[in-house]
Design a protein around this motif. Structure first.
Motif, short mmCIF file in Angstrom:
data_model
loop_
_atom_site.label_atom_id
_atom_site.label_comp_id
_atom_site.label_asym_id
_atom_site.label_seq_id
_atom_site.Cartn_x
_atom_site.Cartn_y
_atom_site.Cartn_z
N TRP A 269 18.75 13.28 -7.31
CA TRP A 269 17.85 14.20 -6.62
C TRP A 269 17.32 13.45 -5.41
O TRP A 269 16.51 12.54 -5.54
CB TRP A 269 16.71 14.62 -7.56
N GLN A 270 17.79 13.83 -4.22
CA GLN A 270 17.50 13.07 -3.01
C GLN A 270 16.57 13.87 -2.09
O GLN A 270 16.89 15.02 -1.73
CB GLN A 270 18.80 12.76 -2.26
N THR A 271 15.46 13.27 -1.71
CA THR A 271 14.50 13.95 -0.84
C THR A 271 14.88 13.79 0.62
O THR A 271 15.50 12.78 1.01
CB THR A 271 13.09 13.40 -1.07
N THR A 272 14.48 14.76 1.45
CA THR A 272 14.78 14.73 2.88
C THR A 272 13.55 15.11 3.68
O THR A 272 12.58 15.66 3.14
CB THR A 272 15.92 15.71 3.22
N LYS A 273 13.60 14.85 4.98
CA LYS A 273 12.46 15.15 5.85
C LYS A 273 12.22 16.65 5.99
O LYS A 273 11.08 17.09 6.17
CB LYS A 273 12.71 14.55 7.24
N ASN A 274 13.28 17.46 5.89
CA ASN A 274 13.09 18.90 6.06
C ASN A 274 12.61 19.59 4.79
O ASN A 274 12.46 20.81 4.77
CB ASN A 274 14.39 19.56 6.55
N GLY A 275 12.38 18.81 3.74
CA GLY A 275 11.80 19.37 2.53
C GLY A 275 12.80 19.86 1.51
O GLY A 275 12.48 19.95 0.32
N LEU A 276 14.04 20.16 1.91
CA LEU A 276 15.06 20.64 0.97
C LEU A 276 15.78 19.43 0.37
O LEU A 276 16.37 18.63 1.10
CB LEU A 276 16.06 21.55 1.69
N PRO A 277 15.74 19.27 -0.95
CA PRO A 277 16.39 18.11 -1.56
C PRO A 277 17.91 18.30 -1.65
O PRO A 277 18.41 19.43 -1.63
CB PRO A 277 15.78 18.05 -2.95
N TYR A 278 18.61 17.19 -1.75
CA TYR A 278 20.03 17.20 -2.11
C TYR A 278 20.10 17.01 -3.63
O TYR A 278 19.58 16.01 -4.16
CB TYR A 278 20.78 16.05 -1.44
N ILE A 279 20.72 17.93 -4.33
CA ILE A 279 20.95 17.79 -5.76
C ILE A 279 22.45 17.57 -5.94
O ILE A 279 23.26 18.44 -5.58
CB ILE A 279 20.49 19.04 -6.54
N ILE A 280 22.82 16.41 -6.44
CA ILE A 280 24.23 16.02 -6.53
C ILE A 280 24.52 15.64 -7.97
O ILE A 280 23.83 14.78 -8.55
CB ILE A 280 24.51 14.83 -5.58
N PHE A 281 25.52 16.27 -8.56
CA PHE A 281 25.80 16.00 -9.98
C PHE A 281 27.29 16.10 -10.28
O PHE A 281 28.05 16.76 -9.56
CB PHE A 281 25.01 16.96 -10.89
N GLN A 282 27.69 15.42 -11.34
CA GLN A 282 29.08 15.41 -11.80
C GLN A 282 29.23 16.34 -12.99
O GLN A 282 28.46 16.28 -13.94
CB GLN A 282 29.50 13.99 -12.19
N GLY A 283 30.26 17.20 -12.94
CA GLY A 283 30.53 18.11 -14.06
C GLY A 283 29.77 19.42 -13.92
O GLY A 283 29.43 19.87 -12.83
N GLY A 284 29.49 20.05 -15.08
CA GLY A 284 28.73 21.29 -15.11
C GLY A 284 29.53 22.55 -14.88
O GLY A 284 28.97 23.64 -14.82
N MET A 285 30.87 22.45 -14.75
CA MET A 285 31.72 23.62 -14.49
C MET A 285 31.84 24.51 -15.73
O MET A 285 31.76 24.02 -16.86
CB MET A 285 33.12 23.16 -14.08
N PRO A 286 32.06 25.82 -15.54
CA PRO A 286 32.30 26.71 -16.69
C PRO A 286 33.50 26.22 -17.49
O PRO A 286 34.57 25.94 -16.93
CB PRO A 286 32.60 28.05 -16.02
N ARG A 287 33.33 26.09 -18.80
CA ARG A 287 34.36 25.51 -19.65
C ARG A 287 35.64 26.34 -19.68
O ARG A 287 36.75 25.82 -19.60
CB ARG A 287 33.84 25.34 -21.08
#
Length: 959
Positions: A288-306
């Motif tokens: 969960w990466q914060t940025t100056k414009n207020g919108l975070p970057y959410i970066i994750f591995q997996g999570g696809m519909p099985r």
């Protein structure tokens, strides 16, 4: 003193050999085979990759590379850099921990293993009690926290690896601070994650696999907060300010948890299933990466519909309304984000996503629109399609080099222009003395041009031959054609693509003329393409010609694959090497040899049926020669139908063994103590062999039967301007060597330049040499009057070589698998030979002429033969007297594919595949040596209170 020297022992020559020859394995090019772990140090800006064979490799700025190998050869499971130190810890699958340090020695940095340690439990405890599952190097740089399967967290002192038993965090201690109605003893089994609080080093977050998360106070040895997840926990991540953390779970969800002083038991702020509502794969890691414009970057591995996407390997990036699931063609091992590492910075501001997949490294630029990939300067996926052949060209002229780079840059317009983000360390190696190319042919019909001048093997340009032919469309292409409304928003990234449209497209032989820019490539289905370099896109018709290698034979029927179908009409080609003529061999067997003479505008090609010569200026076939023996039925079956021949080849092998036993019994017929004498003589001869003055131990070479299969297989082709008919006139000639020990020589009449397009090239067979032992001919070479190998085509015209001596008599060197033999020309009478000292059954696999320069003076160099045998040894043999100079063990004899893949360079270096994705580079020369020389300095650490160099504290602690 002289009487104690062995006959012919020359101390001057021995000193000179030391100045010329030295064997070193210098660097591994390509992508590590079977990677298993990834680590990154924001402090050093270095990346570490561990493999299943126990290797660990560190990479920084281009040219900064380090390698270490665990003695145990076990799989590296985890890699963790010690904060603000030039140290890292590895965890292997045997549960051992290893401490590595980067230390300066002799002006460069070296990676060394300092300590090793295995966590042991009390007597009688099960292995799970100390099976390490999570490792946390503390920011104090003094301890490691080790989470285990049993739920215990052990504290280990650095660098001694001493267990601090009084600081162990037990499940019982954790449960004392948590209400009984919320959890039980099983809640604290298996520590899944350990994370240090980003603002308070006295607090760590402990995540257990069943969903319990505890914030632990290290000073007071107690739990201050606990959080209960409803799903199995996979991983944790702190937000930068420490006010929240993120947990990701087995059901494909992630949760955001607040941490406040007034709330000891918190509920998640939100619980999100990004690809729900249907059952999804686990999210195994999240940022969960914060940025100056207020919108975070959410970066994750997996999570696809099985159900629909369970077989995909993906990493998703979400930033506001923008969302992309990067889809990889091989399993994702691990990933990390490069973001602001300044502790005083308020925001993360991520710049790059670095993904280690099983078959490649992919870097995504998060700063640019569309999140393009970054072109890597190293760790190239050499095997993005399987490598089928290699060709090395030394000392490329600058103009050709720039044109190739220009063609490659037009192919790379979709890559990001971002500088390489992993840039730690300093490359202090001298600039390469020349520009070298390594060309690799691939199964999918492509040829890749690599900059092999230095430590980093960098892709310059990719050539595809597919456009010439009609092939089935690749079904995987649909992966990139998702519409804007498709869900999930998959985007294929990376270059690894092991699937080929058609195995017949595979490249088998490559020949590049660096002076004219002509390139010849030949493939699996008998296709030979001649190309020239064009700086612009072009559309033109590719001329076709057929070469029927069986035209004089009757009763033969090809049982192998069909030829490739070609496109009719004009074909559009990108800038770069563009085919202008296709020669199709019939039958369409694998092309086994190839030679190009750009000055005469001729290309020669050979298969298992014969060889031919083609005039690519007039686009006319000059001649073909069938080399099939009446028993060569196996040559007509093709490479895809060999099963029937197995019994036959075994039968022939046993016949040879039987013949050799009978002949050896005959030789042993007389003499009572002959065996003792023979043993003593053999030992004496072997000693003398080291000095190369007496004849070496030579086994009797068994003559092979003409009925052995594949005798017509053409192994080598060679152009030479030499004396073939008489000693007064030299002429162009073509030489061919076969698997049955036959050498054919053809006189060529090439019209002068002013009549080149008006008169045809004519050829006439002048010689046919049959070696008595019928061993396969693997090399042919003509030496001029000064006993110097003839220069390459156009080399003299570019003032890069002396004109060959046409006054003295020329010599022909024929290299077979069994021996080296020199003949005089034009009479072709035997002058000199060297049989391989093959007590172990040694045979020549590769041979080339290499130039060796002295490391002591620039005024001396000599040409020698570099020879690779089937035992993996490399021998250097002098020219023209065929004296063995030195022998080095290089490749394991069991590594058949490594031996087959070896390619020598013109200046005494070489490459061979140590895995499908890695070349080992070696050097035989004292003068030409390409190896990493780099240094990693300790950056200064900035804290809130003071600036210090961490190495001083560590040194004081050690003393």
């Amino acid at each position: 003193m002289r009487r104690f020297l062995r006959p012919g022992h020359d101390p001057v020559r021995e000193r000179l050999k030391r100045d010329l020859f030295q064997f070193n394995k210098t660097v591994e090019h390509g992508f590590p085979h079977q990677p298993s772990a990834l680590g990154y140090s924001p402090f050093l800006r270095l990346m570490a990759i561990g493999t299943r064979s126990g290797a660990i490799k560190l990479y920084g700025a281009p040219g900064v590379e380090f390698m270490g190998l665990h003695e145990e050869n076990n799989t590296v499971m985890q890699i963790h850099f010690i904060p603000d130190q030039c140290q890292l810890v590895t965890l292997l699958d045997d549960n051992s921990l290893h401490l590595w340090s980067l230390k300066q020695h002799g002006g460069t940095s070296e990676l060394r293993e300092e300590h090793r340690f295995t966590l042991k439990g009390p007597p009688g405890s099960p292995p799970s009690a100390t099976q390490v599952t999570a490792v946390l190097p503390h920011s104090s740089r003094e301890v490691l926290y080790l989470g285990t399967e049993s739920g215990n967290i052990f504290v280990v002192e650095l660098p001694s690896f001493r267990v601090l038993e009084d600081r162990t965090i037990t499940p019982e201690a954790v449960l004392q601070r948590i209400p009984e109605d919320n959890c039980n003893r099983r809640s604290c089994e298996l520590v899944e994650a350990l994370r240090e609080h980003p603002k308070n080093p006295d607090q760590i977050l402990i995540g257990y696999s069943r969903g319990l998360i505890v914030l632990w106070d290290l000073q007071n040895n107690k739990a201050t907060h606990h959080f209960l997840g409803s799903q199995q926990l996979e991983n944790l991540y702190w937000q930068r300010d420490g006010s929240k953390f993120i947990s990701c779970h087995y059901d494909g969800s992630y949760s955001q948890w607040p941490v406040s002083s007034d709330n000891r038991q918190a509920e998640p702020l939100e619980n999100t299933v990004p690809y729900g509502p249907f059952p999804c794969k686990a999210i195994s890691k999240i940022y969960w990466q914060t940025t100056k414009n207020g919108l975070p970057y959410i970066i994750f591995q997996g999570g696809m519909p099985r159900a629909s996407y369970g077989d995909r390997h993906s990493i998703s990036v979400i930033h506001g309304s923008q969302q992309t699931a990067f889809d990889f063609t091989s399993r994702v091992i691990d990933f990390f984000i490069i973001f602001s590492s300044d502790p005083a910075a308020e925001f993360d501001d991520p710049s790059a996503l670095v993904v280690l997949a099983e078959e490649e490294l992919v870097v995504i630029d998060l700063k640019s629109a569309g999140w393009p990939a970054v072109h890597p300067p190293y760790l190239a996926s050499l095997h993005c399609s399987a490598i089928t052949c290699s060709h090395h060209v030394s000392n490329i002229p600058l103009k050709l080099w720039e044109r190739i780079i220009s063609a490659g840059s037009k192919q790379n317009i979709h890559y990001s222009s971002m500088p390489w983000p992993i840039d730690g360390g300093t490359n202090i190696a001298p600039d390469p003395p020349q520009r070298d190319l390594l060309l690799t042919g691939h199964e999918d019909g492509t040829v890749r041009f690599w900059d092999a001048s230095g430590v980093c093997l960098h892709l310059l340009y990719k050539l595809s031959t597919v456009r010439v032919f009609l092939t089935d469309a690749d079904p995987n292409d649909n992966m990139n054609t998702l519409g804007e409304d498709e869900w999930p928003p998959l985007r294929k990234v990376g270059t690894f693509d092991p699937y080929s449209d058609d195995p017949r497209l595979g490249i088998q032989k490559i020949y590049l003329c660096k002076y004219s820019g002509y390139l010849a490539v030949a493939g699996t289905a008998g296709q030979v393409l001649v190309m020239e370099l064009n700086d612009e896109d072009a559309e033109h018709v590719v001329d076709h010609a057929e070469a029927d290698l069986l035209q004089d034979q009757e009763g033969y029927r090809w049982k192998g694959h069909e030829k490739l179908k070609t496109r009719d009409g004009p074909v559009r080609f990108e800038a770069g090497f563009q085919p202008f003529v296709l020669v199709q061999c019939q039958p369409p067997a694998v092309v086994t040899s190839l030679a190009l003479h750009s000055e005469w505008r001729l290309v020669a090609f050979g298969t298992s049926h014969g060889f031919g010569l083609f005039d690519h200026q007039q686009k006319r076939l000059v001649f073909v020669k069938c080399t099939l023996h009446p028993s060569d039925q196996l040559a007509l079956e093709g490479p895809l139908s060999r099963v029937k021949s197995l019994k036959k080849s075994l039968r022939q092998s046993f016949r040879r063994i039987r013949r050799s036993r009978v002949s050896s019994r005959k030789r042993r017929g007389g003499g009572g103590n002959a065996s003792e004498v023979q043993e003593a003589n053999a030992k004496f001869d072997q000693d003398v062999l080291q000095e190369m003055e007496l004849a070496p131990v030579q086994r009797k070479i068994e003559a092979r039967s003409a009925e052995d299969s594949f005798t017509g297989f053409v192994r080598t082709l060679y152009f030479a301007d030499t004396f073939l008919r008489d000693s007064s006139r030299h002429c162009p000639s073509l030489w061919a060597g076969t698997n049955g020990g036959t050498v054919y020589a053809f006189c060529l009449r090439v019209p002068p330049a002013e009549r080149r397009m008006d008169e045809p090239v004519r050829a006439e067979q002048a010689k046919e040499i049959q070696l008595m032992h019928r061993a396969p001919v693997v090399g042919i070479l003509v030496l001029d009057g000064r006993s110097t190998p003839l220069p390459e085509p156009l080399e003299v015209a570019h003032d890069l070589s002396k004109s060959p001596d046409m006054q003295g008599s020329h010599q022909l060197l024929v290299v077979s698998e069994e021996q080296f033999k020199v003949f005089t020309l034009p009479k072709v009478s035997s002058k000199l030979k060297l049989k391989l000292t093959a007590l172990e059954g040694c045979r020549v696999r590769k041979v080339t002429v290499a130039n060796f320069g002295s490391c002591k003076t620039d005024d001396y160099s000599e040409n020698d033969l570099a020879v690779l045998t089937n035992l993996g040894d490399i021998q250097i043999i002098s020219l023209p007297f065929l004296k063995l100079q030195i022998r080095y063990p290089c490749i394991r004899k069991e590594d058949v594919s490594g031996i087959a893949s070896c390619v020598f360079t013109k200046y005494g270096q070489g490459f061979y595949l140590i895995s499908p994705s890695e070349f080992e580079r070696f050097s035989l020369s004292t003068k030409w040596l390409v190896e990493p020389r780099c240094i990693v300095d300790m950056p200064e650490v900035t804290t809130n209170n003071h600036v210090h160099k961490p190495g001083t504290e560590n040194a004081a602690r050690k003393s």
